[in-house]
Scaffold this active site. Structure first.
Site, mmCIF file in Angstrom:
data_model
loop_
_atom_site.group_PDB
_atom_site.id
_atom_site.type_symbol
_atom_site.label_atom_id
_atom_site.label_comp_id
_atom_site.label_asym_id
_atom_site.label_seq_id
_atom_site.Cartn_x
_atom_site.Cartn_y
_atom_site.Cartn_z
ATOM 1 N N ASP A 31 0.874 -1.166 0.000
ATOM 2 C CA ASP A 31 0.000 0.000 0.000
ATOM 3 C C ASP A 31 0.910 1.214 0.000
ATOM 4 O O ASP A 31 2.022 1.160 0.527
ATOM 5 C CB ASP A 31 -0.835 -0.024 1.290
ATOM 6 C CG ASP A 31 -2.169 0.705 1.148
ATOM 7 O OD1 ASP A 31 -3.213 0.084 1.310
ATOM 8 O OD2 ASP A 31 -2.151 1.933 0.874
ATOM 9 N N ASN A 35 -4.165 6.868 1.477
ATOM 10 C CA ASN A 35 -5.521 7.044 1.999
ATOM 11 C C ASN A 35 -5.820 5.949 3.026
ATOM 12 O O ASN A 35 -6.953 5.463 3.121
ATOM 13 C CB ASN A 35 -6.520 7.007 0.829
ATOM 14 C CG ASN A 35 -7.896 7.499 1.234
ATOM 15 O OD1 ASN A 35 -8.054 8.305 2.158
ATOM 16 N ND2 ASN A 35 -8.925 6.979 0.576
ATOM 17 N N LYS A 84 -10.095 6.872 -5.354
ATOM 18 C CA LYS A 84 -11.503 6.500 -5.522
ATOM 19 C C LYS A 84 -12.536 7.591 -5.240
ATOM 20 O O LYS A 84 -13.718 7.294 -5.112
ATOM 21 C CB LYS A 84 -11.794 5.287 -4.638
ATOM 22 C CG LYS A 84 -11.544 5.546 -3.154
ATOM 23 C CD LYS A 84 -12.061 4.422 -2.287
ATOM 24 C CE LYS A 84 -11.987 4.811 -0.825
ATOM 25 N NZ LYS A 84 -12.486 3.802 0.074
ATOM 26 N N SER A 124 -16.209 -1.491 -10.005
ATOM 27 C CA SER A 124 -17.302 -0.801 -9.316
ATOM 28 C C SER A 124 -18.535 -0.772 -10.201
ATOM 29 O O SER A 124 -18.426 -0.752 -11.441
ATOM 30 C CB SER A 124 -16.841 0.634 -9.032
ATOM 31 O OG SER A 124 -17.936 1.451 -8.745
ATOM 32 N N THR A 126 -20.004 1.637 -10.780
ATOM 33 C CA THR A 126 -19.920 2.910 -11.499
ATOM 34 C C THR A 126 -19.771 2.674 -13.011
ATOM 35 O O THR A 126 -20.132 3.544 -13.808
ATOM 36 C CB THR A 126 -18.752 3.770 -10.937
ATOM 37 O OG1 THR A 126 -18.889 5.094 -11.413
ATOM 38 C CG2 THR A 126 -17.389 3.240 -11.301
ATOM 39 N N TYR A 148 -12.880 8.959 -12.379
ATOM 40 C CA TYR A 148 -12.695 7.775 -11.529
ATOM 41 C C TYR A 148 -13.337 6.552 -12.208
ATOM 42 O O TYR A 148 -12.719 5.497 -12.341
ATOM 43 C CB TYR A 148 -13.324 8.025 -10.142
ATOM 44 C CG TYR A 148 -13.737 6.767 -9.423
ATOM 45 C CD1 TYR A 148 -12.779 5.941 -8.834
ATOM 46 C CD2 TYR A 148 -15.079 6.375 -9.363
ATOM 47 C CE1 TYR A 148 -13.160 4.766 -8.207
ATOM 48 C CE2 TYR A 148 -15.463 5.213 -8.737
ATOM 49 C CZ TYR A 148 -14.509 4.409 -8.159
ATOM 50 O OH TYR A 148 -14.885 3.238 -7.546
ATOM 51 N N LYS A 152 -11.808 2.810 -13.896
ATOM 52 C CA LYS A 152 -12.287 1.434 -13.650
ATOM 53 C C LYS A 152 -12.614 0.751 -14.979
ATOM 54 O O LYS A 152 -12.252 -0.410 -15.210
ATOM 55 C CB LYS A 152 -13.537 1.450 -12.761
ATOM 56 C CG LYS A 152 -13.272 1.872 -11.325
ATOM 57 C CD LYS A 152 -12.427 0.848 -10.575
ATOM 58 C CE LYS A 152 -12.176 1.202 -9.134
ATOM 59 N NZ LYS A 152 -11.094 0.443 -8.521
ATOM 60 N N TYR A 176 -18.374 -3.812 -7.400
ATOM 61 C CA TYR A 176 -19.013 -3.609 -6.099
ATOM 62 C C TYR A 176 -20.150 -2.616 -6.213
ATOM 63 O O TYR A 176 -20.016 -1.598 -6.885
ATOM 64 C CB TYR A 176 -18.041 -3.004 -5.083
ATOM 65 C CG TYR A 176 -16.678 -3.636 -4.997
ATOM 66 C CD1 TYR A 176 -16.498 -5.001 -5.154
ATOM 67 C CD2 TYR A 176 -15.565 -2.849 -4.735
ATOM 68 C CE1 TYR A 176 -15.238 -5.564 -5.047
ATOM 69 C CE2 TYR A 176 -14.307 -3.397 -4.620
ATOM 70 C CZ TYR A 176 -14.152 -4.755 -4.792
ATOM 71 O OH TYR A 176 -12.900 -5.298 -4.680
ATOM 72 N N ASN A 178 -22.590 -0.767 -3.114
ATOM 73 C CA ASN A 178 -22.205 0.243 -2.103
ATOM 74 C C ASN A 178 -21.735 -0.413 -0.810
ATOM 75 O O ASN A 178 -22.548 -0.729 0.056
ATOM 76 C CB ASN A 178 -23.382 1.174 -1.837
ATOM 77 C CG ASN A 178 -23.687 2.080 -3.013
ATOM 78 O OD1 ASN A 178 -23.989 1.599 -4.099
ATOM 79 N ND2 ASN A 178 -23.590 3.365 -2.829
ATOM 80 N N GLY A 294 -25.326 14.134 -11.198
ATOM 81 C CA GLY A 294 -24.683 12.858 -11.546
ATOM 82 C C GLY A 294 -25.253 11.663 -10.809
ATOM 83 O O GLY A 294 -24.895 10.522 -11.111
HETATM 84 C C1 UD1 Z 1 -20.618 6.945 -5.283
HETATM 85 C C2 UD1 Z 1 -20.113 7.374 -6.620
HETATM 86 C C3 UD1 Z 1 -19.751 6.153 -7.419
HETATM 87 C C4 UD1 Z 1 -18.704 5.360 -6.678
HETATM 88 C C5 UD1 Z 1 -19.170 5.044 -5.272
HETATM 89 C C6 UD1 Z 1 -17.984 4.489 -4.501
HETATM 90 C C7 UD1 Z 1 -21.090 9.569 -7.149
HETATM 91 C C8 UD1 Z 1 -22.079 10.290 -8.000
HETATM 92 N N1 UD1 Z 1 -21.079 8.222 -7.293
HETATM 93 O O1 UD1 Z 1 -21.768 6.116 -5.464
HETATM 94 O O2 UD1 Z 1 -19.265 6.520 -8.691
HETATM 95 O O3 UD1 Z 1 -18.432 4.145 -7.347
HETATM 96 O O4 UD1 Z 1 -19.625 6.219 -4.601
HETATM 97 O O5 UD1 Z 1 -18.334 4.158 -3.214
HETATM 98 O O6 UD1 Z 1 -20.341 10.148 -6.387
HETATM 99 N N2 UD1 Z 1 -26.198 10.742 -0.347
HETATM 100 C C9 UD1 Z 1 -26.824 11.705 0.408
HETATM 101 N N3 UD1 Z 1 -26.039 12.525 1.169
HETATM 102 C C10 UD1 Z 1 -24.680 12.451 1.208
HETATM 103 C C11 UD1 Z 1 -24.025 11.449 0.420
HETATM 104 C C12 UD1 Z 1 -24.834 10.623 -0.345
HETATM 105 O O7 UD1 Z 1 -28.049 11.825 0.394
HETATM 106 O O8 UD1 Z 1 -24.043 13.237 1.911
HETATM 107 C C13 UD1 Z 1 -27.035 9.816 -1.132
HETATM 108 C C14 UD1 Z 1 -26.742 9.793 -2.628
HETATM 109 O O9 UD1 Z 1 -27.515 10.758 -3.285
HETATM 110 C C15 UD1 Z 1 -27.123 8.350 -2.980
HETATM 111 C C16 UD1 Z 1 -26.796 7.558 -1.714
HETATM 112 O O10 UD1 Z 1 -26.757 8.517 -0.668
HETATM 113 O O11 UD1 Z 1 -28.513 8.251 -3.198
HETATM 114 C C17 UD1 Z 1 -25.454 6.852 -1.781
HETATM 115 O O12 UD1 Z 1 -24.450 7.794 -2.116
HETATM 116 P P1 UD1 Z 1 -22.882 7.432 -2.060
HETATM 117 O O13 UD1 Z 1 -22.578 6.757 -0.778
HETATM 118 O O14 UD1 Z 1 -22.121 8.676 -2.386
HETATM 119 O O15 UD1 Z 1 -22.716 6.338 -3.203
HETATM 120 P P2 UD1 Z 1 -23.126 6.417 -4.769
HETATM 121 O O16 UD1 Z 1 -23.588 7.760 -5.177
HETATM 122 O O17 UD1 Z 1 -24.030 5.290 -5.044
#
Ligand code: UD1
Length: 336
Positions: A31, A35, A84, A124, A126, A148, A152, A176, A178, A294
């Site tokens: 590593d 991070n 990431k 991911s 993503t 990012y 991938k 993956y 979430n 996004g």
């Molecule tokens: C995000 C990334 C994705 C990445 C993944 C890695 C974006 C747009 N997408 O996914 O590309 O592979 O993380 O772990 O950044 N949310 C809130 N408040 C917050 C943070 C998030 O409401 O402060 C909501 C988001 O709108 C979403 C959900 O929580 O509906 C999950 O969000 P997040 O944990 O950031 O994951 P992803 O957006 O799915």
């Protein structure tokens, strides 16, 4: 059997190292600790009661990386190392391309030279871009919305080309959904540097008073309660998915194959907040604000391919994920 783990001190890497050691594999991790922290390595040893080899190494430095390859004969590589953070990747695309792409190419070249023919790659969901056809199957069209994600997708493409050109490789790509949760000991978990982007680390910042209020991005999505729906998976389940992928790579299969790792069930932001409050008996201060650019309304996996070919099913519940994330966070707070 000795497994080389790149980025083994990170969130998913560290949990996978624990699972590998528990299941009798020998582990060498490297590593750059950009991070993550070296402390994680001693926590892995503490949890498992087993030893592992650890090197501080930046995968962009091919000479340093080659020294790691010369130390031992590795039977497989599990490749987690990479930047990431989506927002950071938009601001600093070249840094992402340099690290994630050049670093991966260095690693794969050395895999070829030292005959490390089994590769598990940490991809991911993503790579499915803004697809709206849920649940997502592995053969869904792939696209990206940020640098990012592009790294991938490009690495998946590089591995595909390698598998075509060199028939000795068995390559498993894991997409993956979430990952949240933490090891049940509370000793390792997600510990990002700086301000986190993802929902669970942000929620934990609110719980421990580092942030005043959790912004819920969007309350008007076409979902049951209007908030975004995601497929959360416990990080220890995810770690187990890597063991299943390794077994598959050693089963005689050659070429490349991709699998979704998720629970296959969508959970909304409010559902996650409510579950967290209930199982941990805490109150989360939150506010519904505008959608985050996004973001998609829903994102969840079709997990049937991982189940039928890898024999993998995620077992832990959202309650487990919330309880374990909280335990890790509080343990860290109390140690300060
Ligand atoms: C995000 C990334 C994705 C990445 C993944 C890695 C974006 C747009 N997408 O996914 O590309 O592979 O993380 O772990 O950044 N949310 C809130 N408040 C917050 C943070 C998030 O409401 O402060 C909501 C988001 O709108 C979403 C959900 O929580 O509906 C999950 O969000 P997040 O944990 O950031 O994951 P992803 O957006 O799915």
């Amino acid at each position: 059997m000795r497994i080389l783990v790149s980025g083994g001190a990170g969130f998913i890497g560290s949990h996978t190292c624990v699972e590998l050691l528990n299941q009798g594999y020998d582990v060498t991790l490297f590593d750059d600790f950009s991070n993550s922290s070296e402390e994680v390595v001693s926590k892995i040893k503490e949890i498992t009661g087993k030893d592992l080899k650890c090197f501080k190494c930046d995968m962009k430095d091919k000479k340093a990386l080659e020294k790691v390859f010369k130390k031992d004969k590795y039977d497989a590589l599990i490749h987690f190392a990479g930047y990431k953070a989506v927002g950071e990747s938009v601001a600093k695309p070249l840094m992402y391309y340099e690290n994630n792409l050049f670093g991966s190419v260095n690693l794969f070249e050395l895999c070829k030279k030292y005959e490390v023919n089994k590769i598990i790659f940490s991809s991911s969901a993503t790579v499915y871009g803004l697809s709206e056809n849920m649940p997502l199957k592995e053969d869904a069209p792939l696209s990206v919305t940020n640098p990012y994600g592009r790294t991938k997708l490009i690495i998946e493409g590089i591995l595909e080309d390698m598998a075509k050109a060199e028939k000795q490789f068995s390559i498993v790509v894991l997409r993956y959904f979430n990952p949240i949760g933490a090891h049940e000991s509370g000793l390792i978990g997600e510990d990002p540097n700086g301000i986190p982007n993802n929902l669970m680390p942000r929620l934990l910042d609110v719980v421990r008073g580092k942030a005043g209020c959790l912004m819920v991005y969007g309350g008007d999505y076409p979902t049951p309660d209007g908030t975004g729906v995601r497929d959360y998976i416990h990080v220890t389940d995810l770690a187990e998915g890597h063991i299943c992928a390794l077994r598959y790579a050693f089963s005689g299969f050659t070429g490349i194959d991709a699998f979704n790792l998720g629970c296959g069930r969508g959970v909304s932001v409010l559902e996650l907040i409510n579950t967290f409050e209930k199982v941990n008996n805490v109150k989360i201060n939150y506010k519904i604000v505008d959608r985050r650019p996004g973001d998609v309304a829903e994102n969840y996996a079709d997990v049937s391919k991982a189940k039928s070919i890898l024999g993998f099913t995620a077992e832990k519940t959202v309650e487990d994920m919330c309880r374990d994330s909280y335990r890790f966070c509080m343990k860290k707070e109390n140690m300060k």
